[in-house]
Design a protein around this motif. Structure first.
Motif, PDB file in Angstrom:
ATOM      1  N   ILE A 123     -15.234  -8.070 -10.502  1.00  0.00           N
ATOM      2  CA  ILE A 123     -15.067  -7.899 -11.831  1.00  0.00           C
ATOM      3  C   ILE A 123     -14.445  -8.442 -12.344  1.00  0.00           C
ATOM      4  CG2 ILE A 123     -14.339  -6.001 -13.454  1.00  0.00           C
ATOM      5  CD1 ILE A 123     -15.153  -4.140 -10.549  1.00  0.00           C
ATOM      6  N   GLN A 124     -14.996  -9.076 -14.172  1.00  0.00           N
ATOM      7  CA  GLN A 124     -13.994  -9.697 -14.806  1.00  0.00           C
ATOM      8  C   GLN A 124     -13.263  -8.735 -16.261  1.00  0.00           C
ATOM      9  OE1 GLN A 124     -13.932 -12.652 -14.498  1.00  0.00           O
ATOM     10  NE2 GLN A 124     -15.254 -13.056 -12.541  1.00  0.00           N
ATOM     11  N   GLN A 125     -14.381  -7.602 -16.144  1.00  0.00           N
ATOM     12  CA  GLN A 125     -13.701  -6.948 -17.309  1.00  0.00           C
ATOM     13  C   GLN A 125     -13.592  -5.863 -17.335  1.00  0.00           C
ATOM     14  OE1 GLN A 125     -14.799  -8.228 -22.155  1.00  0.00           O
ATOM     15  NE2 GLN A 125     -15.948  -6.267 -21.391  1.00  0.00           N
ATOM     16  N   GLN A 126     -13.376  -4.659 -17.180  1.00  0.00           N
ATOM     17  CA  GLN A 126     -13.107  -3.178 -17.450  1.00  0.00           C
ATOM     18  C   GLN A 126     -13.161  -2.655 -18.784  1.00  0.00           C
ATOM     19  OE1 GLN A 126     -12.007  -1.474 -13.571  1.00  0.00           O
ATOM     20  NE2 GLN A 126     -10.312  -2.751 -13.712  1.00  0.00           N
ATOM     21  N   PRO A 127     -13.035  -1.362 -18.793  1.00  0.00           N
ATOM     22  CA  PRO A 127     -12.348  -0.709 -19.565  1.00  0.00           C
ATOM     23  C   PRO A 127     -11.010  -0.275 -19.289  1.00  0.00           C
ATOM     24  CG  PRO A 127     -14.767   0.264 -18.967  1.00  0.00           C
ATOM     25  CD  PRO A 127     -14.405  -0.104 -18.001  1.00  0.00           C
ATOM     26  N   ASP A 128     -10.439   0.258 -20.977  1.00  0.00           N
ATOM     27  CA  ASP A 128      -9.036   0.375 -20.834  1.00  0.00           C
ATOM     28  C   ASP A 128      -8.781   1.853 -19.778  1.00  0.00           C
ATOM     29  OD1 ASP A 128      -7.900  -1.915 -21.918  1.00  0.00           O
ATOM     30  OD2 ASP A 128      -8.527  -1.656 -23.829  1.00  0.00           O
ATOM     31  N   THR A 129      -7.371   2.113 -20.430  1.00  0.00           N
ATOM     32  CA  THR A 129      -7.237   3.838 -18.946  1.00  0.00           C
ATOM     33  C   THR A 129      -8.275   4.665 -20.176  1.00  0.00           C
ATOM     34  OG1 THR A 129      -5.535   2.819 -18.231  1.00  0.00           O
ATOM     35  CG2 THR A 129      -5.776   5.058 -18.660  1.00  0.00           C
ATOM     36  N   TYR A 130      -7.563   4.268 -21.527  1.00  0.00           N
ATOM     37  CA  TYR A 130      -8.023   5.688 -22.694  1.00  0.00           C
ATOM     38  C   TYR A 130      -9.197   4.890 -23.204  1.00  0.00           C
ATOM     39  CZ  TYR A 130      -4.366   8.206 -20.705  1.00  0.00           C
ATOM     40  OH  TYR A 130      -3.145   8.819 -19.746  1.00  0.00           O
ATOM     41  N   ASN A 131     -10.198   5.109 -23.949  1.00  0.00           N
ATOM     42  CA  ASN A 131     -11.320   4.085 -24.518  1.00  0.00           C
ATOM     43  C   ASN A 131     -11.559   5.602 -26.084  1.00  0.00           C
ATOM     44  OD1 ASN A 131     -11.830   1.714 -22.704  1.00  0.00           O
ATOM     45  ND2 ASN A 131     -11.687   3.461 -21.615  1.00  0.00           N
ATOM     46  N   PHE A 132     -11.921   5.275 -26.776  1.00  0.00           N
ATOM     47  CA  PHE A 132     -13.017   5.757 -27.693  1.00  0.00           C
ATOM     48  C   PHE A 132     -14.596   5.364 -27.546  1.00  0.00           C
ATOM     49  CE2 PHE A 132      -9.566   6.042 -31.664  1.00  0.00           C
ATOM     50  CZ  PHE A 132      -9.808   7.176 -31.312  1.00  0.00           C
ATOM     51  N   ALA A 133     -15.142   6.537 -27.244  1.00  0.00           N
ATOM     52  CA  ALA A 133     -16.583   6.358 -27.159  1.00  0.00           C
ATOM     53  C   ALA A 133     -16.887   4.927 -27.435  1.00  0.00           C
ATOM     54  CB  ALA A 133     -17.354   7.530 -27.468  1.00  0.00           C
TER      55      ALA A 133
ATOM     56  N   LEU B  99      -8.116  15.950 -20.644  1.00  0.00           N
ATOM     57  CA  LEU B  99      -8.985  14.440 -20.338  1.00  0.00           C
ATOM     58  C   LEU B  99     -10.032  14.616 -19.575  1.00  0.00           C
ATOM     59  CD1 LEU B  99      -6.393  11.861 -22.337  1.00  0.00           C
ATOM     60  CD2 LEU B  99      -8.055  14.165 -23.220  1.00  0.00           C
ATOM     61  N   THR B 100     -10.531  14.630 -19.985  1.00  0.00           N
ATOM     62  CA  THR B 100     -11.784  14.131 -18.508  1.00  0.00           C
ATOM     63  C   THR B 100     -11.914  12.398 -17.957  1.00  0.00           C
ATOM     64  OG1 THR B 100     -14.116  15.558 -19.781  1.00  0.00           O
ATOM     65  CG2 THR B 100     -14.244  14.250 -17.482  1.00  0.00           C
ATOM     66  N   ALA B 101     -11.556  12.570 -16.934  1.00  0.00           N
ATOM     67  CA  ALA B 101     -11.517  10.762 -16.320  1.00  0.00           C
ATOM     68  C   ALA B 101     -12.971  11.009 -15.757  1.00  0.00           C
ATOM     69  CB  ALA B 101      -9.987  11.224 -14.979  1.00  0.00           C
ATOM     70  N   TYR B 102     -13.285   9.827 -16.006  1.00  0.00           N
ATOM     71  CA  TYR B 102     -14.189   8.856 -15.207  1.00  0.00           C
ATOM     72  C   TYR B 102     -14.415   8.015 -14.483  1.00  0.00           C
ATOM     73  CZ  TYR B 102     -16.786  11.248 -19.403  1.00  0.00           C
ATOM     74  OH  TYR B 102     -16.942  12.404 -19.997  1.00  0.00           O
TER      75      TYR B 102
ATOM     76  N   GLY C  83     -21.559   1.250  -4.013  1.00  0.00           N
ATOM     77  CA  GLY C  83     -21.052   2.923  -3.696  1.00  0.00           C
ATOM     78  C   GLY C  83     -19.182   2.969  -3.637  1.00  0.00           C
ATOM     79  N   GLN C  84     -18.191   1.744  -3.451  1.00  0.00           N
ATOM     80  CA  GLN C  84     -17.593   1.297  -3.781  1.00  0.00           C
ATOM     81  C   GLN C  84     -16.516   1.439  -5.489  1.00  0.00           C
ATOM     82  OE1 GLN C  84     -16.267  -3.116  -2.471  1.00  0.00           O
ATOM     83  NE2 GLN C  84     -13.949  -2.430  -3.345  1.00  0.00           N
ATOM     84  N   GLU C  85     -15.262   2.511  -4.776  1.00  0.00           N
ATOM     85  CA  GLU C  85     -14.964   3.118  -6.328  1.00  0.00           C
ATOM     86  C   GLU C  85     -14.071   1.528  -7.258  1.00  0.00           C
ATOM     87  OE1 GLU C  85     -10.716   5.955  -7.228  1.00  0.00           O
ATOM     88  OE2 GLU C  85     -12.195   6.248  -6.089  1.00  0.00           O
ATOM     89  N   CYS C  86     -14.293   1.957  -8.178  1.00  0.00           N
ATOM     90  CA  CYS C  86     -13.780   0.255  -8.811  1.00  0.00           C
ATOM     91  C   CYS C  86     -13.207   0.868 -10.044  1.00  0.00           C
ATOM     92  CB  CYS C  86     -15.223  -0.592  -9.641  1.00  0.00           C
ATOM     93  SG  CYS C  86     -16.127  -1.262  -8.260  1.00  0.00           S
ATOM     94  N   GLY C  87     -13.067   1.661 -10.547  1.00  0.00           N
ATOM     95  CA  GLY C  87     -11.827   1.814 -11.654  1.00  0.00           C
ATOM     96  C   GLY C  87     -11.776   3.459 -12.632  1.00  0.00           C
ATOM     97  N   THR C  88     -11.167   3.978 -12.764  1.00  0.00           N
ATOM     98  CA  THR C  88     -10.637   5.432 -13.398  1.00  0.00           C
ATOM     99  C   THR C  88     -10.716   5.240 -14.612  1.00  0.00           C
ATOM    100  OG1 THR C  88     -10.429   6.567 -11.440  1.00  0.00           O
ATOM    101  CG2 THR C  88     -10.503   7.446 -13.670  1.00  0.00           C
ATOM    102  N   PHE C  89     -11.200   5.674 -15.914  1.00  0.00           N
ATOM    103  CA  PHE C  89     -10.656   6.203 -17.789  1.00  0.00           C
ATOM    104  C   PHE C  89     -10.708   6.797 -18.032  1.00  0.00           C
ATOM    105  CE2 PHE C  89     -15.215   3.614 -16.965  1.00  0.00           C
ATOM    106  CZ  PHE C  89     -16.084   4.453 -18.004  1.00  0.00           C
ATOM    107  N   HIS C  90     -10.614   7.423 -19.262  1.00  0.00           N
ATOM    108  CA  HIS C  90     -10.809   8.290 -20.504  1.00  0.00           C
ATOM    109  C   HIS C  90     -11.964   7.872 -21.450  1.00  0.00           C
ATOM    110  CE1 HIS C  90      -8.034  10.936 -17.919  1.00  0.00           C
ATOM    111  NE2 HIS C  90      -7.398   9.343 -17.701  1.00  0.00           N
TER     112      HIS C  90
END
Length: 265
Positions: free
Chosen positions: A4-14, A75-78, A84-91
């Motif tokens: 993974i090179q880039q992923q969402p921040d912890t909190y995001n606007f759609a 706030l909903t966490a995604y 199949g491997q967990e990689c991250g959680t964000f809102h």
């Protein structure tokens, strides 16, 4: 193997959420439980870009004024998985800011979700709400300013971390928090005695028209703003004939009435 090179921040606007970018020598499966499962293939450089903005903009809507309880809405966490491997959680929150780069976490701490002027002239019964996303335990304060030069500060609400709130800042309601009527009042959020948000000011203004109507609508930040129209209002009623063809003969079987209004500023 995927990296993974880039992923969402912890909190995001759609509207501002970053793509997931990774390198891989084979296809990968992205899954968000109960929401999404798709297969992506690498380009000629072994790079995979997984766009999230379009999905969340279509999937999310701002919670209505009646959908957020007094004690706030969690706030909903995604959580997302790659093969199949967990990689991250964000809102992710509905809405967005028209900027190529925005620090959503800082924006949420510093701002109410409103586009109204920072000093707002209001009438006594005018509906007004401020929506705020609490990322930490904090307190909403109100400071009233009186004609005799005195001031008083009260607590409007204590907020819990990772919840969003609707704050009713209608002038009549705020007036009831003070012994006498303030000429205007300020609203802000603080934690540990340190102010987090900007200061929103409401100034009492006499009714200037008997034709005032208020329209409360969702804004592009996922909050709700009030627009005041004071011009003439006209009712428009339209009638449409409902017809059907029987044995090559057209017969009217009913009339459909619709009603709308035109309102001037």
């Amino acid at each position: 193997m995927s990296l993974i090179q880039q992923q969402p921040d912890t909190y995001n606007f759609a509207g501002n959420i970053a793509d997931i970018v990774l390198t891989s020598d084979a296809s990968v499966t992205l899954s968000i439980p109960l929401l999404l499962e798709e297969v992506y293939f690498p380009d000629s450089n072994g790079r995979i870009t997984i766009p999230l903005r379009a999905f969340f903009e279509a999937h999310l809507h701002a919670s209505g004024l009646e959908e957020i309880p007094e004690d706030g809405l969690d706030l909903t966490a995604y959580t997302y998985y790659i093969d199949g491997q967990e990689c991250g959680t964000f809102h992710v929150l509905a809405g967005g800011v028209d900027s190529p780069s925005v620090d959503t976490e800082l924006f949420l701490k510093s701002n109410f979700l409103t586009w109204q002027p920072q000093t707002r002239f209001v009438t006594y019964h005018e509906p007004q709400w401020l929506r705020y996303v609490a990322l930490q335990a904090c307190t909403v304060k109100v400071k009233g300013y009186f004609d005799d030069g005195k001031t008083a500060t009260v607590t409007l609400k204590d907020l819990t971390a990772n919840k969003q709130y609707n704050l009713d800042v209608n002038y009549g309601r705020i007036r009831g928090m003070f012994e006498s009527q303030p000429a205007y009042y300020d609203v802000w959020v603080e934690a540990g005695g340190e102010r987090l948000s900007f200061v929103q000011r409401y100034v009492l203004q006499d009714e200037f028209s008997t034709n005032v109507d208020f329209f409360v609508s969702e804004n592009s930040l996922g909050g709700y703003d009030t627009i005041r129209f004071a011009g003439d209002r006209k009712e428009i009623t339209e009638a449409e004939s409902l017809n059907a063809v029987f044995d090559a003969e057209t017969n009217e079987y009913g009339i459909d009435y619709s009603k709308s209004w035109t309102k001037y500023t």
